[in-house]
Enzyme design. Structure first.
Site, PDB file in Angstrom:
ATOM      1  N   HIS A 355      29.592  -4.565  -9.212  1.00 25.64           N
ATOM      2  CA  HIS A 355      28.514  -3.732  -9.753  1.00 25.64           C
ATOM      3  C   HIS A 355      27.982  -4.207 -11.095  1.00 25.64           C
ATOM      4  O   HIS A 355      27.192  -3.486 -11.724  1.00 25.64           O
ATOM      5  CB  HIS A 355      28.976  -2.286  -9.924  1.00 25.64           C
ATOM      6  CG  HIS A 355      29.243  -1.571  -8.645  1.00 25.64           C
ATOM      7  ND1 HIS A 355      28.283  -0.864  -7.958  1.00 25.64           N
ATOM      8  CD2 HIS A 355      30.372  -1.455  -7.915  1.00 25.64           C
ATOM      9  CE1 HIS A 355      28.807  -0.329  -6.875  1.00 25.64           C
ATOM     10  NE2 HIS A 355      30.088  -0.674  -6.823  1.00 25.64           N
ATOM     11  N   LYS A 549      20.329  -1.698 -21.557  1.00 25.26           N
ATOM     12  CA  LYS A 549      19.368  -0.775 -20.946  1.00 25.26           C
ATOM     13  C   LYS A 549      18.163  -0.533 -21.860  1.00 25.26           C
ATOM     14  O   LYS A 549      17.188   0.080 -21.485  1.00 25.26           O
ATOM     15  CB  LYS A 549      20.053   0.539 -20.585  1.00 25.26           C
ATOM     16  CG  LYS A 549      21.113   0.356 -19.494  1.00 25.26           C
ATOM     17  CD  LYS A 549      21.762   1.661 -19.104  1.00 25.26           C
ATOM     18  CE  LYS A 549      22.906   1.487 -18.117  1.00 25.26           C
ATOM     19  NZ  LYS A 549      22.489   1.389 -16.707  1.00 25.26           N
ATOM     20  N   LYS A 655      15.606   7.370  -7.530  1.00 25.08           N
ATOM     21  CA  LYS A 655      15.455   8.837  -7.553  1.00 25.08           C
ATOM     22  C   LYS A 655      14.080   9.219  -8.099  1.00 25.08           C
ATOM     23  O   LYS A 655      13.404  10.118  -7.585  1.00 25.08           O
ATOM     24  CB  LYS A 655      16.557   9.475  -8.412  1.00 25.08           C
ATOM     25  CG  LYS A 655      17.951   9.269  -7.827  1.00 25.08           C
ATOM     26  CD  LYS A 655      19.077   9.547  -8.817  1.00 25.08           C
ATOM     27  CE  LYS A 655      20.370   8.933  -8.290  1.00 25.08           C
ATOM     28  NZ  LYS A 655      21.442   8.850  -9.294  1.00 25.08           N
TER      29      LYS A 655
END
Ligand code: 26V
Length: 806
Positions: A355, A549, A655
């Protein structure tokens, strides 16, 4: 009890009183939640038993998904909808004067995970059950979930999350199915009739007690199991006194050492003690799960030789990879298999998902620590390594560098990813890009010697949780337009494409978004006291706080925008509300500084009347699954701006897409596949490409100062950290300043210009609502591919070889 409203009401009232020993009107919403939860669990129980029996009777192959994290969130609404009794309960409760939403709010979020990896595991459980696939989860029943984040004076403060305070209505303790897990001690080897036998002595026993939770399929009567293990000390008094030689203090210490194994998710691993505990947790999960899987197998099947035809075991990242030596141990030491046969069974049973390619997240363990804690397991890992290195020697004679690069044990460390690759029959990445990076860069040499092992399984999300449950208004509007077939077959969302130009449908979508935004605005006001305008662009960046991020890049844009408005009092921009949420790992100082920075910028911007409320900044504290369910349906712009190549996949991006937000994102992880599905014209991609980033890393020729010196906006922004209003804070924003100007590992400065330009395009595009809504609808229409049902079908067919059962 759920046949109709009246029987429901009667049973509910009856139970409410008997469970809590109070008059109905004295019961609290929390009492009411407990009662409804227990009723649901009871209602599920026959399907649960039937599902288990059915799998056993049919001797179907089963998959066990081993994960240190299951970020479940709340279960009640999902379960009620899956069972098809949500409306009966909601209406029944309303007639009793009880508000369903208030009651749902009383369920604690099961926060047994950090982020994407843990939520993925939870969505996979949902898809396995909904697709009638025999698949179960194995994890740890942490007493405390991921810490509760409080914000004090803008700083993150961590408080324990005691989610089990009021008990957990969904779990069933199965003490008769407990197993012993052994730590420390010594291994004695003896030979008899030419065979070697290993005896583990003087170890410390820990009892693993399972707590089972039902994983309910959607409208199909399938109920799979999530088994969470809790660590307990040996309970029998005589064994205890044996262990401690009648020394009371030793008993107390022993109890403490055992029970702390399942106490916290991610204990602090900045200390040696923390690292030992983490390794203990990993072996605890693996040993208990494998003993339980093998013992169940033996009840149903005759011959352990057939194990890998009947059982698949998947390791979610390297955390449960000790499953490989543990299965070897059980097969050899307890079941008498030879190394060769045990290895064949083990490697055909286990598969592994990677991951992340971030080097700090690739696990290694110092040999000494590992050997002391797990002496027998260490011997097996050593043997796996030796045999593997011997094979390598044949392939690359005398190439010591290559062999030590690939070895499982080297430089005094055990490399868990190497163990995972060697001991699994499949290794997969979680998006096309990530899998290619694994194959062609990070694990290039492994892939060249085992070309058929490496594969891709692009992540997915549960469209039931993230659309049907989280955004029931949008779900209803979609069903009105195209019917309900998308619930069982999410690719049917494609049919919405026909409505993308339909003004009426666009209006319906706009109304749903406006309604969700108003709800979120109300909630934000209650939560943080900030007033936000629901007609502004809701621009959302919610995920773990991490340098890669790039929450910083977002903040840079905000500071620049703020400067522009301040500089020109007549400037009118498309009003925007920037919403952030996310936790920083407790020992990750830079990430915590970024939390403080966002809160500081928020204070300055939100209090400045001169900018006429054109921008607002909100930091949602203690962001978790339930917050995501509230925020995502209300989002216009989804921030997916990681440094290209660093985000393995992302699942938040999916999402948001499914809920009609438009993505501003980099060419990273699954963003690329989202763009391919929705059309590049329907997203806002920007910035360096992954190959450019990787080239800069390889060649070391990114000169931060060059970029900085050429852009006055950057000079202004960075200056704020040391001379401007931001520097007046007690906070040490200097560390952010220096980390960027010295190194800028994640290319914040390099991508700044392209990001601002693209943000301007976003603002411009939002003004043309007709075009915006069209893009939004096209995103929703193409999001079906990103359902975890598709992902799980791929795992089932290509890796686990399991089939739907009914
Ligand atoms: C964990 C940690 C923990 C301590 C601080 C540093 C650090 C850095 C990275 C990680 C990542 C652990 C693995 C992980 O959570 N990966 C995420 O998995 C998601 C599901 O596949 C995927 O969508 C995300 O892109 C990926 O970051």
């Amino acid at each position: 009890m759920f046949e109709n409203k009246d029987t429901f009401k009667a049973t509910f009232l009856d139970r409410l009183v008997s469970m809590h020993g109070k008059e109905v009107q004295e019961t609290t919403p929390s009492d009411q939640y407990q009662t409804l939860g227990c009723m649901v669990r009871e209602f599920i129980s026959s399907s649960w038993v039937n599902t288990t029996d059915f799998y056993e009777e049919n001797e179907s192959k089963q998959v066990y998904y081993l994960s240190m994290e299951f970020l479940l969130g709340k279960q009640l609404k999902n379960n009620l909808l899956s069972l098809g009794v949500y409306s009966i309960c909601k209406e029944g409760l309303m007639e009793l004067g009880i508000d369903m939403e208030q009651l749902e709010g009383k369920e604690p979020d099961a926060g047994l995970g950090n982020g994407g990896l843990g939520r993925l595991a939870a969505d996979f459980m949902d898809s396995l059950a909904s697709l009638n696939m025999p698949g179960h989860g194995c994890g740890i029943r942490y007493k405390y979930g991921l810490f509760e984040q409080k914000i004090m004076d803008g700083y993150q403060i961590e408080v324990p999350d005691y989610w089990l305070k009021e008990g957990n209505v969904w779990e069933i303790r199965k003490s008769d199915q407990a197993f012993e897990v052994r730590f420390g001690g010594e291994v004695h080897m003896r030979e008899a009739n030419g065979d070697l036998f290993f005896e583990h002595i003087n170890y410390e026993p820990v009892i693993a007690v399972p707590y089972d939770m039902p994983m309910v399929g959607y409208h199909n009567e399938t109920v799979n199991t999530l088994r969470l293990w809790s660590a307990e000390s040996i309970m029998k008094d005589f064994e205890l006194s044996e262990l401690s030689n009648h020394n009371y203090h030793k008993i107390v210490e022993y109890k403490r050492r055992t029970e702390e194994i399942s106490e916290f998710l991610y204990p602090d691993d900045s200390t040696e003690e923390g690292r030992v505990l983490r390794l203990k947790q990993q072996y605890f999960l693996v040993s208990a799960s494998l003993q339980s899987i093998v013992s169940r197998y033996k009840k149903v099947h005759q011959d352990l030789k057939e194990f890998s035809n009947k059982i698949a075991i998947h390791t979610n990242d390297t955390h449960p990879v000790l499953a490989i030596p543990e299965l070897m141990r059980i097969l050899m030491d307890e079941e008498g298999f030879s190394w060769k046969d045990a290895w064949e069974i083990t490697s055909n049973t286990i598969s592994y998902t990677n991951h992340t390619i971030l080097s700090e997240a690739l696990e290694t363990w110092p040999i000494e620590l590992f050997r002391t804690l797990l002496p027998r397991i260490y011997m097996i890992v050593e043997e796996i390594n030796e045999r593997f290195c011997r094979d390598l020697w044949k392939k690359f004679p005398s190439n010591w560098d290559k062999i030590s690069d690939l070895a499982i044990i080297a430089d005094n460390q055990i490399r868990m990813a190497h163990l995972a690759v060697v001991g699994s029959h499949y290794v997969n990445g979680v998006s096309k890009l990530h899998s290619n990076i694994l194959k062609n860069q990070l694990m290039k040499d492994f892939a060249s010697i085992m070309p058929n092992k490496f594969t891709n399984k692009t992540n997915g999300i549960s469209h039931r949780r993230w659309l049907l449950v989280a955004n029931s208004c949008l779900a209803g509007t979609i069903t009105e337009a195209i019917g309900s077939s998308w619930i069982n077959n999410p690719t049917a969302l494609q049919n919405l494409t026909n409505f993308s130009n339909d003004r009426g449908f666009q209006e319906d979508i706009a109304k749903v978004k406006a309604y969700n935004k108003q709800n979120l605005a109300n909630w934000i006001y209650k939560d943080s006291g900030v007033v936000v305008d629901p007609s502004s662009i809701f621009d959302v960046h919610i995920k773990r706080m991490h340098a890669y991020k790039r929450q910083l890049l977002n903040v840079f844009h905000i500071i620049d925008l703020y400067r522009r408005i301040k500089a020109d009092p007549n400037l009118v921009i498309t009003p925007r509300t920037f919403i952030f949420g996310g936790k920083a790992a407790p020992s990750y100082h830079l990430a915590k500084d970024i939390v403080k920075l966002i809160n500081t910028v928020a204070d300055i911007v939100n209090q400045d009347k001169t900018i006429r409320d054109q921008i607002k900044v909100v930091f949602i504290k203690n962001y978790g699954v339930s917050d995501a369910e509230r925020i995502i349906p209300a989002t216009d712009v989804s921030e997916q701006i990681s440094t290209a190549s660093k985000e393995a996949s992302g699942t938040g991006n999916m999402k948001f897409m499914m809920n009609g937000a438009l993505t501003i994102g980099t060419h990273d992880g699954a963003n690329i596949e989202i763009a391919e599905a929705a059309g590049f014209e329907n997203l806002f991609l920007f910035g360096l490409k992954p190959e450019e980033v990787l080239r800069y890393y390889a060649e070391g020729n990114y000169i931060v100062r060059e970029v900085y010196n050429q852009d006055p906006r950057l000079i202004y922004i960075l200056d704020q950290f040391i001379n401007g209003p931001l520097s007046k804070e007690k906070a040490d924003f200097k560390s952010i300043y220096y980390s960027l100007l010295n190194h800028d590992e994640y290319f914040v400065l390099k991508d700044f210009s392209s990001y601002v330009e693209t943000q301007n395009k976003v603002a411009h595009a939002y003004v043309n609502q007709e075009e915006w809504l069209k893009k939004s609808i096209i995103n929703i229409a193409n999001s079906g591919y990103f359902s975890s049902d598709r992902t799980i079908k791929e795992y089932g067919e290509e890796i686990w070889k399991i089939k739907p059962m009914r």
